[in-house]
Design a protein around this motif. Sequence first.
Motif, PDB file in Angstrom:
ATOM      1  N   THR A  75      -6.819   0.600  39.777  1.00 43.05           N
ATOM      2  CA  THR A  75      -7.561   1.421  38.815  1.00 43.05           C
ATOM      3  C   THR A  75      -7.617   2.891  39.187  1.00 43.05           C
ATOM      4  OG1 THR A  75      -9.623   0.751  39.883  1.00 43.05           O
ATOM      5  CG2 THR A  75      -8.989  -0.433  37.901  1.00 43.05           C
ATOM      6  N   ASP A  76      -7.621   3.217  40.480  1.00 38.97           N
ATOM      7  CA  ASP A  76      -7.656   4.637  40.846  1.00 38.97           C
ATOM      8  C   ASP A  76      -6.349   5.352  40.491  1.00 38.97           C
ATOM      9  OD1 ASP A  76      -6.255   3.330  42.840  1.00 38.97           O
ATOM     10  OD2 ASP A  76      -7.059   4.544  44.468  1.00 38.97           O
ATOM     11  N   HIS A  93      -4.811   4.795  37.553  1.00 40.16           N
ATOM     12  CA  HIS A  93      -4.751   4.869  36.092  1.00 40.16           C
ATOM     13  C   HIS A  93      -4.960   6.286  35.573  1.00 40.16           C
ATOM     14  CE1 HIS A  93      -5.726   0.336  35.303  1.00 40.16           C
ATOM     15  NE2 HIS A  93      -4.735   0.510  36.168  1.00 40.16           N
ATOM     16  N   VAL A  94      -5.824   7.042  36.220  1.00 36.66           N
ATOM     17  CA  VAL A  94      -6.177   8.380  35.740  1.00 36.66           C
ATOM     18  C   VAL A  94      -4.933   9.254  35.598  1.00 36.66           C
ATOM     19  CG1 VAL A  94      -7.451  10.484  36.262  1.00 36.66           C
ATOM     20  CG2 VAL A  94      -8.520   8.266  36.631  1.00 36.66           C
ATOM     21  N   GLU A  95      -4.069   9.226  36.586  1.00 36.95           N
ATOM     22  CA  GLU A  95      -2.857  10.041  36.542  1.00 36.95           C
ATOM     23  C   GLU A  95      -1.988   9.673  35.336  1.00 36.95           C
ATOM     24  OE1 GLU A  95       1.198  10.810  39.099  1.00 36.95           O
ATOM     25  OE2 GLU A  95      -0.564  10.078  40.157  1.00 36.95           O
ATOM     26  N   TYR A 105      -2.997   8.134  32.502  1.00 38.34           N
ATOM     27  CA  TYR A 105      -3.699   8.495  31.261  1.00 38.34           C
ATOM     28  C   TYR A 105      -3.637   9.997  31.004  1.00 38.34           C
ATOM     29  CZ  TYR A 105      -5.657   3.759  31.496  1.00 38.34           C
ATOM     30  OH  TYR A 105      -5.823   2.405  31.557  1.00 38.34           O
ATOM     31  N   GLU A 106      -3.811  10.793  32.056  1.00 38.92           N
ATOM     32  CA  GLU A 106      -3.748  12.251  31.875  1.00 38.92           C
ATOM     33  C   GLU A 106      -2.349  12.695  31.465  1.00 38.92           C
ATOM     34  OE1 GLU A 106      -5.289  13.867  35.518  1.00 38.92           O
ATOM     35  OE2 GLU A 106      -7.359  13.740  34.804  1.00 38.92           O
ATOM     36  N   ASP A 107      -1.324  12.076  32.040  1.00 39.44           N
ATOM     37  CA  ASP A 107       0.053  12.411  31.681  1.00 39.44           C
ATOM     38  C   ASP A 107       0.320  12.056  30.216  1.00 39.44           C
ATOM     39  OD1 ASP A 107       2.801  13.210  32.167  1.00 39.44           O
ATOM     40  OD2 ASP A 107       3.280  11.074  32.169  1.00 39.44           O
ATOM     41  N   ALA A 164       0.456   1.865  33.975  1.00 40.08           N
ATOM     42  CA  ALA A 164      -0.875   1.626  34.541  1.00 40.08           C
ATOM     43  C   ALA A 164      -1.080   0.152  34.876  1.00 40.08           C
ATOM     44  CB  ALA A 164      -1.959   2.095  33.578  1.00 40.08           C
ATOM     45  N   HIS A 198      -1.919  11.703  27.811  1.00 39.78           N
ATOM     46  CA  HIS A 198      -2.730  12.588  26.981  1.00 39.78           C
ATOM     47  C   HIS A 198      -2.073  13.958  26.839  1.00 39.78           C
ATOM     48  CE1 HIS A 198      -6.097  15.451  26.238  1.00 39.78           C
ATOM     49  NE2 HIS A 198      -6.341  14.562  25.307  1.00 39.78           N
ATOM     50  N   ARG A 199      -1.586  14.492  27.935  1.00 41.85           N
ATOM     51  CA  ARG A 199      -0.918  15.799  27.917  1.00 41.85           C
ATOM     52  C   ARG A 199       0.317  15.738  26.999  1.00 41.85           C
ATOM     53  NH1 ARG A 199      -1.597  16.679  32.792  1.00 41.85           N
ATOM     54  NH2 ARG A 199       0.016  15.300  33.567  1.00 41.85           N
TER      55      ARG A 199
END
Length: 97
Positions: free
Chosen positions: A59-60, A62-64, A66-68, A54, A70-71
């Motif tokens: 910043t747009d 980062h979500v991908e 973070y989700e990866d 990240a 987290h999963r």
Amino acid sequence: MSDAVPEPEAQETGAAVEAHAPEHDPAAPAPLDVPRTPTGNAEVDARLARLADADHLTTDGHVEVYEDVHRGLRDALTALDARPGPPVPPSPYENRS
């Protein structure tokens, strides 16, 4: 003589130098430099290391990441629940007939 060319020294001073300097873009990716302490679990440590990806994204993006992460962490925890543990000793209060 109004057609005179400015001397090189004059061209490199003042506003001319500022025009050549790169501008700071606050929206540009910048490392967060968040320390990550190893956990001792290779799978979890690999997921946490993925967070560094990240640092090089806007910043747009980062979500991908973070989700990866987290999963992956959720899957690692689920795998811990699925492992068989040691047998539970019988209770001394059970009926031994």
